[in-house]
Design a protein around this motif. Structure first.
Motif, mmCIF file in Angstrom:
data_model
loop_
_atom_site.group_PDB
_atom_site.id
_atom_site.type_symbol
_atom_site.label_atom_id
_atom_site.label_comp_id
_atom_site.label_asym_id
_atom_site.label_seq_id
_atom_site.Cartn_x
_atom_site.Cartn_y
_atom_site.Cartn_z
ATOM 1 N N THR A 20 0.840 -1.213 0.000
ATOM 2 C CA THR A 20 0.000 0.000 0.000
ATOM 3 C C THR A 20 0.863 1.246 0.000
ATOM 4 O O THR A 20 1.544 1.549 0.979
ATOM 5 N N GLY A 21 0.620 1.976 -1.025
ATOM 6 C CA GLY A 21 0.134 1.944 -2.392
ATOM 7 C C GLY A 21 -1.291 2.485 -2.515
ATOM 8 O O GLY A 21 -2.216 2.001 -1.882
ATOM 9 N N VAL A 22 -1.407 3.518 -3.397
ATOM 10 C CA VAL A 22 -2.699 4.159 -3.605
ATOM 11 C C VAL A 22 -3.730 3.143 -4.066
ATOM 12 O O VAL A 22 -4.840 3.062 -3.512
ATOM 13 N N ASP A 23 -3.391 2.328 -5.075
ATOM 14 C CA ASP A 23 -4.413 1.419 -5.578
ATOM 15 C C ASP A 23 -4.598 0.210 -4.675
ATOM 16 O O ASP A 23 -5.688 -0.374 -4.613
ATOM 17 N N ASP A 24 -3.560 -0.173 -3.925
ATOM 18 C CA ASP A 24 -3.753 -1.203 -2.894
ATOM 19 C C ASP A 24 -4.766 -0.701 -1.869
ATOM 20 O O ASP A 24 -5.633 -1.447 -1.400
ATOM 21 N N ALA A 25 -4.679 0.580 -1.527
ATOM 22 C CA ALA A 25 -5.621 1.180 -0.581
ATOM 23 C C ALA A 25 -7.039 1.118 -1.129
ATOM 24 O O ALA A 25 -7.988 0.813 -0.407
ATOM 25 N N CYS A 26 -7.193 1.367 -2.426
ATOM 26 C CA CYS A 26 -8.515 1.260 -3.062
ATOM 27 C C CYS A 26 -9.034 -0.178 -2.962
ATOM 28 O O CYS A 26 -10.230 -0.410 -2.738
ATOM 29 N N ALA A 27 -8.129 -1.144 -3.097
ATOM 30 C CA ALA A 27 -8.510 -2.561 -2.991
ATOM 31 C C ALA A 27 -8.896 -2.915 -1.555
ATOM 32 O O ALA A 27 -9.889 -3.612 -1.312
ATOM 33 N N ALA B 80 -12.803 -4.454 2.456
ATOM 34 C CA ALA B 80 -13.309 -4.218 3.818
ATOM 35 C C ALA B 80 -14.806 -3.993 3.821
ATOM 36 O O ALA B 80 -15.480 -4.261 4.819
ATOM 37 N N ARG B 81 -15.360 -3.498 2.683
ATOM 38 C CA ARG B 81 -16.757 -3.059 2.681
ATOM 39 C C ARG B 81 -17.721 -3.947 1.908
ATOM 40 O O ARG B 81 -18.923 -3.875 2.119
ATOM 41 N N HIS B 82 -17.234 -4.763 0.973
ATOM 42 C CA HIS B 82 -18.220 -5.505 0.164
ATOM 43 C C HIS B 82 -18.854 -6.624 0.991
ATOM 44 O O HIS B 82 -18.138 -7.448 1.585
ATOM 45 N N PRO B 83 -20.171 -6.707 1.007
ATOM 46 C CA PRO B 83 -20.854 -7.689 1.860
ATOM 47 C C PRO B 83 -20.594 -9.136 1.450
ATOM 48 O O PRO B 83 -20.767 -10.048 2.237
ATOM 49 N N GLY B 84 -20.110 -9.326 0.212
ATOM 50 C CA GLY B 84 -19.870 -10.698 -0.238
ATOM 51 C C GLY B 84 -18.462 -11.180 0.036
ATOM 52 O O GLY B 84 -18.091 -12.282 -0.369
ATOM 53 N N LEU B 85 -17.662 -10.347 0.720
ATOM 54 C CA LEU B 85 -16.264 -10.716 0.995
ATOM 55 C C LEU B 85 -16.018 -10.750 2.500
ATOM 56 O O LEU B 85 -16.550 -9.922 3.240
ATOM 57 N N ARG B 86 -15.208 -11.730 2.924
ATOM 58 C CA ARG B 86 -14.814 -11.805 4.343
ATOM 59 C C ARG B 86 -13.285 -11.645 4.398
ATOM 60 O O ARG B 86 -12.537 -12.605 4.189
ATOM 61 N N LEU B 87 -12.823 -10.409 4.637
ATOM 62 C CA LEU B 87 -11.388 -10.120 4.715
ATOM 63 C C LEU B 87 -10.886 -10.573 6.078
ATOM 64 O O LEU B 87 -11.302 -10.050 7.102
ATOM 65 N N LEU C 275 -7.487 0.530 6.894
ATOM 66 C CA LEU C 275 -8.443 -0.350 7.594
ATOM 67 C C LEU C 275 -9.101 0.374 8.757
ATOM 68 O O LEU C 275 -10.295 0.176 9.035
ATOM 69 N N ASP C 276 -8.376 1.285 9.397
ATOM 70 C CA ASP C 276 -8.984 2.084 10.476
ATOM 71 C C ASP C 276 -10.085 2.982 9.919
ATOM 72 O O ASP C 276 -11.187 3.072 10.463
ATOM 73 N N ALA C 277 -9.814 3.596 8.753
ATOM 74 C CA ALA C 277 -10.829 4.461 8.123
ATOM 75 C C ALA C 277 -12.078 3.662 7.765
ATOM 76 O O ALA C 277 -13.203 4.175 7.821
ATOM 77 N N ALA C 278 -11.881 2.388 7.427
ATOM 78 C CA ALA C 278 -13.006 1.533 7.041
ATOM 79 C C ALA C 278 -13.635 0.845 8.246
ATOM 80 O O ALA C 278 -14.533 0.006 8.092
ATOM 81 N N GLY C 279 -13.162 1.188 9.435
ATOM 82 C CA GLY C 279 -13.722 0.585 10.645
ATOM 83 C C GLY C 279 -13.385 -0.888 10.789
ATOM 84 O O GLY C 279 -14.141 -1.645 11.414
ATOM 85 N N ARG C 280 -12.255 -1.294 10.225
ATOM 86 C CA ARG C 280 -11.877 -2.715 10.245
ATOM 87 C C ARG C 280 -10.579 -2.925 11.024
ATOM 88 O O ARG C 280 -9.679 -3.642 10.589
ATOM 89 N N GLY C 281 -10.548 -2.368 12.210
ATOM 90 C CA GLY C 281 -9.398 -2.587 13.086
ATOM 91 C C GLY C 281 -9.309 -4.037 13.535
ATOM 92 O O GLY C 281 -8.328 -4.458 14.129
ATOM 93 N N ALA D 57 -19.928 14.487 3.704
ATOM 94 C CA ALA D 57 -21.309 14.871 4.070
ATOM 95 C C ALA D 57 -21.867 13.939 5.140
ATOM 96 O O ALA D 57 -22.664 14.357 5.986
ATOM 97 N N CYS D 58 -21.422 12.669 5.130
ATOM 98 C CA CYS D 58 -21.993 11.735 6.126
ATOM 99 C C CYS D 58 -20.922 11.203 7.070
ATOM 100 O O CYS D 58 -21.111 10.164 7.712
ATOM 101 N N GLY D 59 -19.768 11.910 7.122
ATOM 102 C CA GLY D 59 -18.739 11.514 8.090
ATOM 103 C C GLY D 59 -18.167 10.136 7.832
ATOM 104 O O GLY D 59 -17.724 9.440 8.752
ATOM 105 N N ASP D 60 -18.182 9.750 6.556
ATOM 106 C CA ASP D 60 -17.651 8.421 6.181
ATOM 107 C C ASP D 60 -16.196 8.589 5.727
ATOM 108 O O ASP D 60 -15.928 8.977 4.580
ATOM 109 N N ARG D 61 -15.260 8.278 6.621
ATOM 110 C CA ARG D 61 -13.833 8.504 6.313
ATOM 111 C C ARG D 61 -13.339 7.569 5.213
ATOM 112 O O ARG D 61 -12.429 7.890 4.471
ATOM 113 N N ALA D 62 -13.948 6.382 5.105
ATOM 114 C CA ALA D 62 -13.522 5.446 4.063
ATOM 115 C C ALA D 62 -13.866 6.012 2.690
ATOM 116 O O ALA D 62 -13.042 5.993 1.766
ATOM 117 N N ALA D 63 -15.065 6.537 2.554
ATOM 118 C CA ALA D 63 -15.466 7.123 1.274
ATOM 119 C C ALA D 63 -14.623 8.351 0.960
ATOM 120 O O ALA D 63 -14.143 8.524 -0.165
#
Ligand code: RIB
Ligand code: CA
Length: 337
Positions: A7-14, A19-26, A49-55, A217-223
Protein backbone atom coordinates in the motif's frame (compact mmCIF):
# COMPACT_ATOMS: atom_id res chain seq x y z
CA UNK A 1 -10.10 -13.82 1.59
CA UNK A 2 -6.58 -12.58 2.42
CA UNK A 3 -4.73 -9.67 0.82
CA UNK A 4 -0.96 -9.25 0.38
CA UNK A 5 -0.25 -5.58 -0.30
CA UNK A 6 2.37 -2.88 -0.88
CA UNK A 7 0.00 0.00 0.00
CA UNK A 8 0.13 1.94 -2.39
CA UNK A 9 -2.70 4.16 -3.61
CA UNK A 10 -4.41 1.42 -5.58
CA UNK A 11 -3.75 -1.20 -2.89
CA UNK A 12 -5.62 1.18 -0.58
CA UNK A 13 -8.52 1.26 -3.06
CA UNK A 14 -8.51 -2.56 -2.99
CA UNK A 15 -8.43 -2.69 0.83
CA UNK A 16 -11.43 -0.33 1.03
CA UNK A 17 -13.44 -2.54 -1.34
CA UNK A 18 -12.46 -5.77 0.44
CA UNK A 19 -13.31 -4.22 3.82
CA UNK A 20 -16.76 -3.06 2.68
CA UNK A 21 -18.22 -5.50 0.16
CA UNK A 22 -20.85 -7.69 1.86
CA UNK A 23 -19.87 -10.70 -0.24
CA UNK A 24 -16.26 -10.72 0.99
CA UNK A 25 -14.81 -11.80 4.34
CA UNK A 26 -11.39 -10.12 4.72
CA UNK A 27 -9.59 -12.15 7.37
CA UNK A 28 -5.97 -10.93 7.22
CA UNK A 29 -3.52 -8.66 5.38
CA UNK A 30 0.22 -9.21 4.90
CA UNK A 31 2.54 -6.39 3.82
CA UNK A 32 5.59 -6.43 1.57
CA UNK A 33 8.03 -3.83 0.30
CA UNK A 34 7.21 -2.65 -3.20
CA UNK A 35 5.54 0.67 -3.99
CA UNK A 36 7.00 1.89 -0.70
CA UNK A 37 9.30 0.56 2.03
CA UNK A 38 7.54 -2.16 4.02
CA UNK A 39 7.20 -0.05 7.20
CA UNK A 40 5.39 2.64 5.21
CA UNK A 41 3.22 -0.11 3.72
CA UNK A 42 2.26 -1.36 7.19
CA UNK A 43 1.44 2.17 8.37
CA UNK A 44 -0.60 2.94 5.28
CA UNK A 45 -2.49 -0.35 5.46
CA UNK A 46 -3.45 0.21 9.10
CA UNK A 47 -4.66 3.74 8.28
CA UNK A 48 -6.90 2.43 5.49
CA UNK A 49 -8.44 -0.35 7.59
CA UNK A 50 -8.98 2.08 10.48
CA UNK A 51 -10.83 4.46 8.12
CA UNK A 52 -13.01 1.53 7.04
CA UNK A 53 -13.72 0.58 10.64
CA UNK A 54 -11.88 -2.72 10.24
CA UNK A 55 -9.40 -2.59 13.09
CA UNK A 56 -10.35 -6.26 13.60
CA UNK A 57 -8.32 -7.39 10.59
CA UNK A 58 -4.76 -8.47 11.52
CA UNK A 59 -2.01 -6.76 9.52
CA UNK A 60 1.54 -8.16 9.56
CA UNK A 61 4.89 -6.91 8.26
CA UNK A 62 6.43 -9.24 5.71
CA UNK A 63 9.47 -9.15 3.46
CA UNK A 64 11.25 -5.80 3.23
CA UNK A 65 13.00 -6.55 -0.07
CA UNK A 66 12.90 -8.93 -3.02
CA UNK A 67 14.55 -12.37 -2.95
CA UNK A 68 17.43 -11.32 -5.22
CA UNK A 69 16.74 -7.90 -6.79
CA UNK A 70 17.33 -4.66 -4.93
CA UNK A 71 14.15 -2.71 -3.97
CA UNK A 72 12.88 -0.13 -6.47
CA UNK A 73 10.10 1.87 -4.76
CA UNK A 74 7.51 3.77 -6.83
CA UNK A 75 7.21 7.14 -5.09
CA UNK A 76 6.77 8.78 -8.48
CA UNK A 77 3.43 6.99 -8.70
CA UNK A 78 2.20 6.76 -5.11
CA UNK A 79 3.75 9.78 -3.39
CA UNK A 80 6.61 10.08 -0.92
CA UNK A 81 4.77 8.17 1.84
CA UNK A 82 3.34 5.60 -0.58
CA UNK A 83 -0.27 6.74 -0.12
CA UNK A 84 -0.88 10.07 -1.83
CA UNK A 85 0.98 12.06 0.87
CA UNK A 86 -2.33 12.62 2.69
CA UNK A 87 -0.60 12.42 6.09
CA UNK A 88 -3.66 11.08 7.86
CA UNK A 89 -2.96 10.25 11.53
CA UNK A 90 -1.64 6.76 12.19
CA UNK A 91 -4.08 4.04 13.18
CA UNK A 92 -4.42 3.21 16.89
CA UNK A 93 -4.08 -0.43 15.84
CA UNK A 94 -0.67 -2.11 16.10
CA UNK A 95 0.53 -4.60 13.53
CA UNK A 96 0.29 -8.30 14.31
CA UNK A 97 3.55 -9.40 16.01
CA UNK A 98 4.01 -12.31 13.58
CA UNK A 99 5.98 -12.02 10.33
CA UNK A 100 3.63 -11.65 7.37
CA UNK A 101 4.54 -15.11 6.12
CA UNK A 102 3.70 -16.62 9.52
CA UNK A 103 0.35 -14.81 9.61
CA UNK A 104 -0.45 -16.21 6.16
CA UNK A 105 0.63 -19.70 7.29
CA UNK A 106 -1.53 -19.59 10.42
CA UNK A 107 -4.62 -18.29 8.59
CA UNK A 108 -4.31 -20.96 5.89
CA UNK A 109 -3.70 -23.81 8.34
CA UNK A 110 -6.71 -22.69 10.39
CA UNK A 111 -8.82 -22.67 7.22
CA UNK A 112 -7.65 -26.17 6.31
CA UNK A 113 -8.38 -27.52 9.79
CA UNK A 114 -12.11 -26.79 9.69
CA UNK A 115 -12.57 -29.23 6.82
CA UNK A 116 -15.29 -26.93 5.47
CA UNK A 117 -14.64 -26.08 1.79
CA UNK A 118 -16.36 -22.73 2.34
CA UNK A 119 -13.49 -21.79 4.67
CA UNK A 120 -10.80 -22.25 2.03
CA UNK A 121 -9.02 -18.95 1.40
CA UNK A 122 -8.80 -16.90 -1.78
CA UNK A 123 -5.35 -15.32 -1.53
CA UNK A 124 -5.07 -12.00 -3.41
CA UNK A 125 -1.50 -10.73 -3.80
CA UNK A 126 -1.49 -7.13 -5.09
CA UNK A 127 2.26 -6.57 -4.80
CA UNK A 128 5.63 -8.19 -5.47
CA UNK A 129 5.20 -11.91 -4.69
CA UNK A 130 8.05 -12.19 -2.17
CA UNK A 131 5.86 -13.15 0.81
CA UNK A 132 3.90 -15.68 -1.23
CA UNK A 133 7.05 -17.35 -2.56
CA UNK A 134 8.50 -17.61 0.96
CA UNK A 135 5.18 -18.96 2.25
CA UNK A 136 4.75 -21.70 -0.35
CA UNK A 137 8.34 -22.87 -0.18
CA UNK A 138 8.68 -22.69 3.62
CA UNK A 139 5.22 -23.96 4.59
CA UNK A 140 3.86 -25.96 1.60
CA UNK A 141 1.39 -27.64 3.95
CA UNK A 142 -0.40 -24.27 4.23
CA UNK A 143 -1.58 -24.71 0.63
CA UNK A 144 -4.23 -27.08 2.01
CA UNK A 145 -6.07 -23.96 3.16
CA UNK A 146 -5.97 -22.29 -0.25
CA UNK A 147 -8.94 -22.18 -2.62
CA UNK A 148 -6.99 -20.23 -5.23
CA UNK A 149 -4.54 -17.37 -5.80
CA UNK A 150 -5.81 -14.31 -7.69
CA UNK A 151 -2.81 -12.05 -8.21
CA UNK A 152 -2.46 -8.60 -9.70
CA UNK A 153 0.65 -8.78 -11.82
CA UNK A 154 2.17 -9.56 -15.16
CA UNK A 155 0.83 -8.87 -18.62
CA UNK A 156 0.20 -10.81 -21.80
CA UNK A 157 0.98 -7.64 -23.75
CA UNK A 158 3.19 -4.69 -22.76
CA UNK A 159 4.70 -3.87 -19.40
CA UNK A 160 4.72 -0.72 -17.28
CA UNK A 161 7.89 -0.85 -15.14
CA UNK A 162 9.72 -1.65 -18.38
CA UNK A 163 8.52 -2.07 -21.94
CA UNK A 164 8.38 -5.78 -21.20
CA UNK A 165 7.60 -6.27 -17.50
CA UNK A 166 4.84 -5.30 -15.06
CA UNK A 167 5.95 -3.67 -11.78
CA UNK A 168 5.04 -6.39 -9.26
CA UNK A 169 6.73 -9.14 -11.25
CA UNK A 170 9.65 -6.91 -12.28
CA UNK A 171 10.24 -5.97 -8.62
CA UNK A 172 10.78 -9.64 -7.69
CA UNK A 173 10.90 -11.91 -10.76
CA UNK A 174 12.31 -14.87 -8.83
CA UNK A 175 9.39 -14.71 -6.40
CA UNK A 176 6.89 -14.70 -9.26
CA UNK A 177 8.59 -17.70 -10.86
CA UNK A 178 8.61 -19.56 -7.53
CA UNK A 179 4.90 -18.86 -6.95
CA UNK A 180 3.90 -20.17 -10.39
CA UNK A 181 6.09 -23.27 -9.93
CA UNK A 182 4.89 -23.93 -6.37
CA UNK A 183 1.23 -23.41 -7.31
CA UNK A 184 1.62 -26.08 -9.98
CA UNK A 185 3.44 -28.38 -7.52
CA UNK A 186 0.76 -27.90 -4.86
CA UNK A 187 -2.27 -27.94 -7.15
CA UNK A 188 -3.38 -24.37 -6.36
CA UNK A 189 -5.40 -22.67 -9.15
CA UNK A 190 -3.87 -19.33 -10.19
CA UNK A 191 -5.75 -16.37 -11.72
CA UNK A 192 -3.78 -13.45 -13.21
CA UNK A 193 -5.28 -9.94 -13.19
CA UNK A 194 -2.60 -8.24 -15.28
CA UNK A 195 -2.00 -5.03 -17.18
CA UNK A 196 -4.21 -6.28 -20.01
CA UNK A 197 -7.22 -5.28 -17.86
CA UNK A 198 -5.62 -3.20 -15.04
CA UNK A 199 -6.15 0.27 -16.51
CA UNK A 200 -9.70 -0.15 -17.81
CA UNK A 201 -11.77 0.62 -14.64
CA UNK A 202 -11.30 4.38 -14.22
CA UNK A 203 -12.91 7.36 -12.48
CA UNK A 204 -12.66 11.02 -13.41
CA UNK A 205 -11.60 13.98 -11.26
CA UNK A 206 -15.26 15.00 -11.07
CA UNK A 207 -16.25 11.56 -9.79
CA UNK A 208 -13.43 11.71 -7.23
CA UNK A 209 -14.75 15.05 -6.00
CA UNK A 210 -18.29 13.62 -5.74
CA UNK A 211 -17.02 10.71 -3.66
CA UNK A 212 -15.05 12.98 -1.32
CA UNK A 213 -18.10 15.22 -0.87
CA UNK A 214 -20.38 12.22 -0.23
CA UNK A 215 -17.96 10.88 2.36
CA UNK A 216 -17.55 14.21 4.14
CA UNK A 217 -21.31 14.87 4.07
CA UNK A 218 -21.99 11.73 6.13
CA UNK A 219 -18.74 11.51 8.09
CA UNK A 220 -17.65 8.42 6.18
CA UNK A 221 -13.83 8.50 6.31
CA UNK A 222 -13.52 5.45 4.06
CA UNK A 223 -15.47 7.12 1.27
CA UNK A 224 -13.57 10.37 1.76
CA UNK A 225 -10.27 8.47 1.56
CA UNK A 226 -11.38 6.61 -1.58
CA UNK A 227 -12.15 9.90 -3.31
CA UNK A 228 -8.91 11.51 -2.20
CA UNK A 229 -6.88 8.56 -3.51
CA UNK A 230 -8.52 8.73 -6.94
CA UNK A 231 -8.14 12.53 -6.96
CA UNK A 232 -4.40 12.17 -6.23
CA UNK A 233 -3.91 9.78 -9.13
CA UNK A 234 -5.96 11.99 -11.50
CA UNK A 235 -3.84 15.02 -10.70
CA UNK A 236 -0.55 13.09 -10.67
CA UNK A 237 -1.15 11.82 -14.18
CA UNK A 238 -3.44 14.55 -15.51
CA UNK A 239 -6.10 12.08 -16.60
CA UNK A 240 -8.82 9.80 -15.29
CA UNK A 241 -7.41 7.37 -12.68
CA UNK A 242 -7.56 3.59 -12.68
CA UNK A 243 -8.66 1.79 -9.52
CA UNK A 244 -5.72 -0.52 -10.30
CA UNK A 245 -5.34 -3.34 -7.76
CA UNK A 246 -8.94 -2.86 -6.64
CA UNK A 247 -10.13 -4.36 -9.92
CA UNK A 248 -8.61 -7.70 -8.94
CA UNK A 249 -10.75 -7.73 -5.78
CA UNK A 250 -13.87 -6.61 -7.65
CA UNK A 251 -13.32 -9.61 -9.95
CA UNK A 252 -13.93 -11.92 -6.97
CA UNK A 253 -17.54 -10.78 -6.62
CA UNK A 254 -18.22 -10.06 -10.29
CA UNK A 255 -16.15 -12.49 -12.38
CA UNK A 256 -18.69 -12.14 -15.18
CA UNK A 257 -17.36 -8.64 -15.80
CA UNK A 258 -14.09 -10.11 -17.06
CA UNK A 259 -13.06 -12.49 -19.85
CA UNK A 260 -10.67 -15.19 -18.63
CA UNK A 261 -8.58 -17.60 -20.71
CA UNK A 262 -6.33 -20.46 -19.62
CA UNK A 263 -2.74 -20.25 -20.90
CA UNK A 264 0.66 -21.63 -19.90
CA UNK A 265 2.67 -18.86 -18.24
CA UNK A 266 6.39 -18.50 -17.51
CA UNK A 267 8.44 -15.69 -15.99
CA UNK A 268 11.58 -14.51 -17.80
CA UNK A 269 14.47 -14.36 -15.34
CA UNK A 270 17.49 -14.10 -17.65
CA UNK A 271 16.54 -11.54 -20.30
CA UNK A 272 18.52 -8.32 -20.41
CA UNK A 273 15.58 -6.21 -21.61
CA UNK A 274 12.81 -8.71 -20.83
CA UNK A 275 13.64 -9.73 -17.24
CA UNK A 276 10.40 -9.98 -15.24
CA UNK A 277 8.20 -10.48 -18.29
CA UNK A 278 5.29 -12.91 -17.90
CA UNK A 279 5.29 -14.98 -21.06
CA UNK A 280 1.62 -15.83 -21.63
CA UNK A 281 1.59 -18.57 -24.27
CA UNK A 282 -1.52 -17.90 -26.36
CA UNK A 283 -0.50 -20.18 -29.21
CA UNK A 284 -3.04 -22.74 -30.36
CA UNK A 285 -1.97 -26.35 -30.88
CA UNK A 286 0.26 -26.57 -33.94
CA UNK A 287 3.30 -28.49 -35.20
CA UNK A 288 5.42 -25.42 -34.37
CA UNK A 289 4.20 -25.36 -30.78
CA UNK A 290 4.60 -29.10 -30.50
CA UNK A 291 8.24 -28.76 -31.57
CA UNK A 292 9.03 -25.84 -29.25
CA UNK A 293 12.35 -26.85 -27.62
CA UNK A 294 11.25 -25.16 -24.43
CA UNK A 295 8.05 -27.16 -24.25
CA UNK A 296 4.98 -25.63 -22.60
CA UNK A 297 5.10 -24.12 -19.13
CA UNK A 298 3.63 -26.65 -16.66
CA UNK A 299 1.76 -23.81 -14.92
CA UNK A 300 -1.53 -23.05 -16.67
CA UNK A 301 -2.97 -19.76 -15.43
CA UNK A 302 -6.45 -18.23 -15.85
CA UNK A 303 -5.49 -14.90 -17.42
CA UNK A 304 -7.89 -11.94 -17.55
CA UNK A 305 -7.78 -10.67 -21.13
CA UNK A 306 -11.02 -8.64 -21.24
CA UNK A 307 -12.97 -6.47 -18.79
CA UNK A 308 -16.05 -4.26 -18.58
CA UNK A 309 -14.07 -1.37 -17.12
CA UNK A 310 -16.98 1.03 -16.51
CA UNK A 311 -19.04 -1.64 -14.73
CA UNK A 312 -16.10 -2.61 -12.51
CA UNK A 313 -15.45 1.05 -11.67
CA UNK A 314 -19.14 1.59 -10.86
CA UNK A 315 -19.24 -1.44 -8.54
CA UNK A 316 -16.08 -0.28 -6.78
CA UNK A 317 -17.44 3.24 -6.32
CA UNK A 318 -20.83 2.03 -5.06
CA UNK A 319 -19.20 -0.32 -2.56
CA UNK A 320 -16.55 2.00 -1.11
CA UNK A 321 -19.06 4.82 -0.66
CA UNK A 322 -21.44 2.45 1.10
CA UNK A 323 -23.93 3.29 -1.62
CA UNK A 324 -24.01 6.90 -0.40
CA UNK A 325 -23.91 8.09 -3.97
CA UNK A 326 -26.09 5.29 -5.36
CA UNK A 327 -28.01 7.64 -7.64
CA UNK A 328 -24.79 8.85 -9.21
CA UNK A 329 -23.63 5.35 -10.03
CA UNK A 330 -26.96 3.71 -10.79
CA UNK A 331 -25.34 0.54 -9.61
CA UNK A 332 -27.65 -2.24 -8.66
CA UNK A 333 -25.26 -4.65 -7.05
CA UNK A 334 -27.81 -6.91 -5.39
CA UNK A 335 -25.55 -9.65 -6.65
CA UNK A 336 -25.19 -12.90 -4.77
CA UNK A 337 -22.34 -12.61 -2.25
O1 RIB B 1 1.83 -2.69 -11.98
C1 RIB B 1 0.83 -2.31 -11.06
C2 RIB B 1 1.13 -2.82 -9.70
O2 RIB B 1 2.32 -2.20 -9.22
C3 RIB B 1 0.05 -2.46 -8.66
O3 RIB B 1 -0.02 -3.49 -7.71
C4 RIB B 1 0.56 -1.21 -8.03
O4 RIB B 1 0.10 -1.06 -6.67
C5 RIB B 1 2.03 -1.46 -8.05
O5 RIB B 1 2.35 -2.25 -6.91
CA1 CA C 1 0.12 -2.98 -5.34
Amino acid sequence: MVLDVDTGVDDACALLFAARHPGLRLVAVSCVGGNAPVDDVVRNTLVVLDAAGRGDVPVARGAARPLVERPRHARHVHGEDGMADLHWPPSPQLPDPRHGVELLRDVLLDAARTGDPDDLVTLVPLAPLTNIALLLRTYPEAAAGLRRIVFMGGAAAQGNATASAEFNVFHDPEAAAVVLDAADDLGVPVFMYGLDVFSAPTLSPAEAAEIVAAGRACGDRAAELAGLLIDFQCHRFGTDATIGDAGAVVSLVAPELLAWAEHPVRVELAGTWSRGRTIVDQRTASPDRDHDPHGLSPTVVRVALGIDGPAVARLWRHTVTGGADHDATGTDDRRPS
